[in-house]
Motif scaffolding. Structure first.
Motif, mmCIF file in Angstrom:
data_model
loop_
_atom_site.group_PDB
_atom_site.id
_atom_site.type_symbol
_atom_site.label_atom_id
_atom_site.label_comp_id
_atom_site.label_asym_id
_atom_site.label_seq_id
_atom_site.Cartn_x
_atom_site.Cartn_y
_atom_site.Cartn_z
ATOM 1 N N LYS A 66 0.828 -1.205 0.000
ATOM 2 C CA LYS A 66 0.000 0.000 0.000
ATOM 3 C C LYS A 66 0.864 1.256 0.000
ATOM 4 N N ALA A 67 1.969 1.203 0.735
ATOM 5 C CA ALA A 67 2.878 2.349 0.798
ATOM 6 C C ALA A 67 3.491 2.634 -0.565
ATOM 7 N N PHE A 68 3.818 1.583 -1.292
ATOM 8 C CA PHE A 68 4.397 1.769 -2.621
ATOM 9 C C PHE A 68 3.417 2.505 -3.539
ATOM 10 N N ILE A 69 2.148 2.107 -3.507
ATOM 11 C CA ILE A 69 1.124 2.747 -4.338
ATOM 12 C C ILE A 69 0.961 4.212 -3.943
ATOM 13 N N ALA A 70 0.809 4.476 -2.652
ATOM 14 C CA ALA A 70 0.584 5.844 -2.180
ATOM 15 C C ALA A 70 1.763 6.748 -2.530
ATOM 16 N N ASN A 71 2.971 6.256 -2.338
ATOM 17 C CA ASN A 71 4.146 7.069 -2.636
ATOM 18 C C ASN A 71 4.251 7.357 -4.130
ATOM 19 N N ALA A 72 3.938 6.369 -4.954
ATOM 20 C CA ALA A 72 3.974 6.572 -6.402
ATOM 21 C C ALA A 72 2.918 7.587 -6.834
ATOM 22 N N GLU A 73 1.752 7.543 -6.209
ATOM 23 C CA GLU A 73 0.692 8.512 -6.540
ATOM 24 C C GLU A 73 1.111 9.927 -6.153
ATOM 25 N N ARG A 74 1.708 10.052 -5.000
ATOM 26 C CA ARG A 74 2.182 11.376 -4.571
ATOM 27 C C ARG A 74 3.278 11.880 -5.501
ATOM 28 N N ASN A 75 4.231 11.025 -5.841
ATOM 29 C CA ASN A 75 5.317 11.429 -6.740
ATOM 30 C C ASN A 75 4.792 11.816 -8.122
ATOM 31 N N LYS A 76 3.778 11.108 -8.581
ATOM 32 C CA LYS A 76 3.221 11.418 -9.899
ATOM 33 C C LYS A 76 2.549 12.783 -9.893
ATOM 34 N N TRP A 77 1.929 13.137 -8.770
ATOM 35 C CA TRP A 77 1.312 14.469 -8.673
ATOM 36 C C TRP A 77 2.393 15.550 -8.686
ATOM 37 N N VAL A 78 3.443 15.368 -7.901
ATOM 38 C CA VAL A 78 4.525 16.357 -7.829
ATOM 39 C C VAL A 78 5.190 16.531 -9.198
ATOM 40 N N LEU A 79 5.287 15.453 -9.953
ATOM 41 C CA LEU A 79 6.008 15.474 -11.229
ATOM 42 C C LEU A 79 5.085 15.534 -12.450
ATOM 43 N N ARG A 80 3.807 15.834 -12.231
ATOM 44 C CA ARG A 80 2.819 15.751 -13.300
ATOM 45 C C ARG A 80 3.191 16.646 -14.490
ATOM 46 N N ARG A 81 3.677 17.850 -14.237
ATOM 47 C CA ARG A 81 4.043 18.750 -15.339
ATOM 48 C C ARG A 81 5.294 18.259 -16.058
ATOM 49 N N ASP A 82 6.236 17.712 -15.296
ATOM 50 C CA ASP A 82 7.461 17.204 -15.908
ATOM 51 C C ASP A 82 7.197 15.949 -16.733
ATOM 52 N N ILE A 83 6.261 15.124 -16.280
ATOM 53 C CA ILE A 83 5.877 13.942 -17.055
ATOM 54 C C ILE A 83 5.309 14.376 -18.404
ATOM 55 N N LYS A 84 4.437 15.379 -18.372
ATOM 56 C CA LYS A 84 3.828 15.879 -19.608
ATOM 57 C C LYS A 84 4.871 16.501 -20.533
ATOM 58 N N ARG A 85 5.830 17.171 -19.952
ATOM 59 C CA ARG A 85 6.827 17.906 -20.736
ATOM 60 C C ARG A 85 7.918 17.016 -21.322
ATOM 61 N N PHE A 86 8.373 16.005 -20.549
ATOM 62 C CA PHE A 86 9.584 15.290 -20.943
ATOM 63 C C PHE A 86 9.364 13.879 -21.505
ATOM 64 N N VAL A 87 8.216 13.269 -21.241
ATOM 65 C CA VAL A 87 8.003 11.909 -21.756
ATOM 66 C C VAL A 87 8.100 11.906 -23.278
ATOM 67 N N GLY A 88 8.892 10.991 -23.805
ATOM 68 C CA GLY A 88 9.107 10.903 -25.243
ATOM 69 C C GLY A 88 10.391 11.555 -25.707
ATOM 70 N N LYS A 89 10.961 12.424 -24.862
ATOM 71 C CA LYS A 89 12.239 13.050 -25.195
ATOM 72 C C LYS A 89 13.390 12.132 -24.781
ATOM 73 N N SER A 90 14.584 12.472 -25.235
ATOM 74 C CA SER A 90 15.782 11.690 -24.909
ATOM 75 C C SER A 90 16.728 12.532 -24.074
ATOM 76 N N ILE A 91 17.158 11.975 -22.941
ATOM 77 C CA ILE A 91 18.120 12.645 -22.066
ATOM 78 C C ILE A 91 19.256 11.673 -21.769
ATOM 79 N N ASN A 92 20.462 12.101 -22.038
ATOM 80 C CA ASN A 92 21.644 11.249 -21.875
ATOM 81 C C ASN A 92 21.509 9.930 -22.649
ATOM 82 N N GLY A 93 20.885 10.024 -23.825
ATOM 83 C CA GLY A 93 20.748 8.852 -24.675
ATOM 84 C C GLY A 93 19.664 7.880 -24.260
#
Length: 224
Positions: free
Chosen positions: A130-157
């Motif tokens: 349960k902790a793994f799920i909750a922590n992942a949900e919280r992290n996804k909220w904090v990083l929601r804009r970065d996920i939208k911005r960077f997914v699909g791009k290439s960083i350091n190959g």
């Protein structure tokens, strides 16, 4: 009964005793604990309503599980591979820095998601899931804009994927991942054992993490 028959009986009895001892020894090396199949997790959403999430687990799991590639790129494959990388899926492990359980949680992270009793946490596999799920949900909220911005791009190959970002956030925290992404990989991070954000972005890219719902207030609801 002649001496030859007696010798055969003694030899047979000795062999049976050895087999029993070996069997008991093997069983003693395995800790088993019961988990419900299709366990239900309650998750608090942004509007404070409670929804139920399904998580698949097995009814009896050994002390150490071996990650199976047959799980493919599913969400179960994602979390089991991450658990194997962190602790070889050992729910009861405490590392040299004090990180706890299958997913190697720090105490401060556990407090953020509503867990203060680390002894209970370490001895309760269901709570760790349960902790793994909750922590992942919280992290996804904090990083929601970065996920939208960077997914699909290439960083350091390495192609950036949502699952790679979430795995890296588990390693370095969402703040560390933000710095890495926004600096296009120049501002990196390595833990005390030399594992980097780049390593996790590559190792865990391309998994299906769509079931993780971004949740600012994600907490673990502990059954008393």
């Amino acid at each position: 009964m002649n001496k030859k028959s007696i010798a055969k009986l003694v030899s047979l009895a000795f062999t049976i005793c050895i087999l029993i001892i070996v069997s008991l020894s093997n069983n003693s090396n395995i800790k088993e604990y019961a988990l419900l199949e299709d366990d239900t997790i309650e998750v608090q959403q942004l509007d404070n309503t409670i929804v139920q999430e399904k998580t698949v687990s097995v009814s009896s799991i050994g002390y150490k599980n071996v990650f199976s590639p047959e799980l493919g790129k599913s969400f179960t494959g994602f979390k089991e591979k991450l658990g194997f990388k962190e602790s070889q899926n050992d729910y009861f492990r405490v590392n040299t820095l004090g990180y706890l359980g299958k997913y190697q949680f720090g105490r401060s992270t556990l407090e953020l998601i509503g867990i203060n009793d680390t002894k209970h946490f370490l001895n309760t596999p269901e709570l760790q899931e349960k902790a793994f799920i909750a922590n992942a949900e919280r992290n996804k909220w904090v990083l929601r804009r970065d996920i939208k911005r960077f997914v699909g791009k290439s960083i350091n190959g390495i192609e950036v994927t949502e699952s790679g970002i979430l795995a890296a956030a588990h390693l370095a925290g969402p703040g560390g991942v933000k710095k890495y992404l926004r600096s296009y990989g120049s501002n990196g991070f390595e833990d005390a054992y030399g594992t980097s954000i780049k390593n996790y972005m590559k190792r865990f890219q391309g998994y299906d993490t769509s079931r993780i719902i971004a949740n600012k207030k994600a907490k673990v609801l502990i059954n008393v």
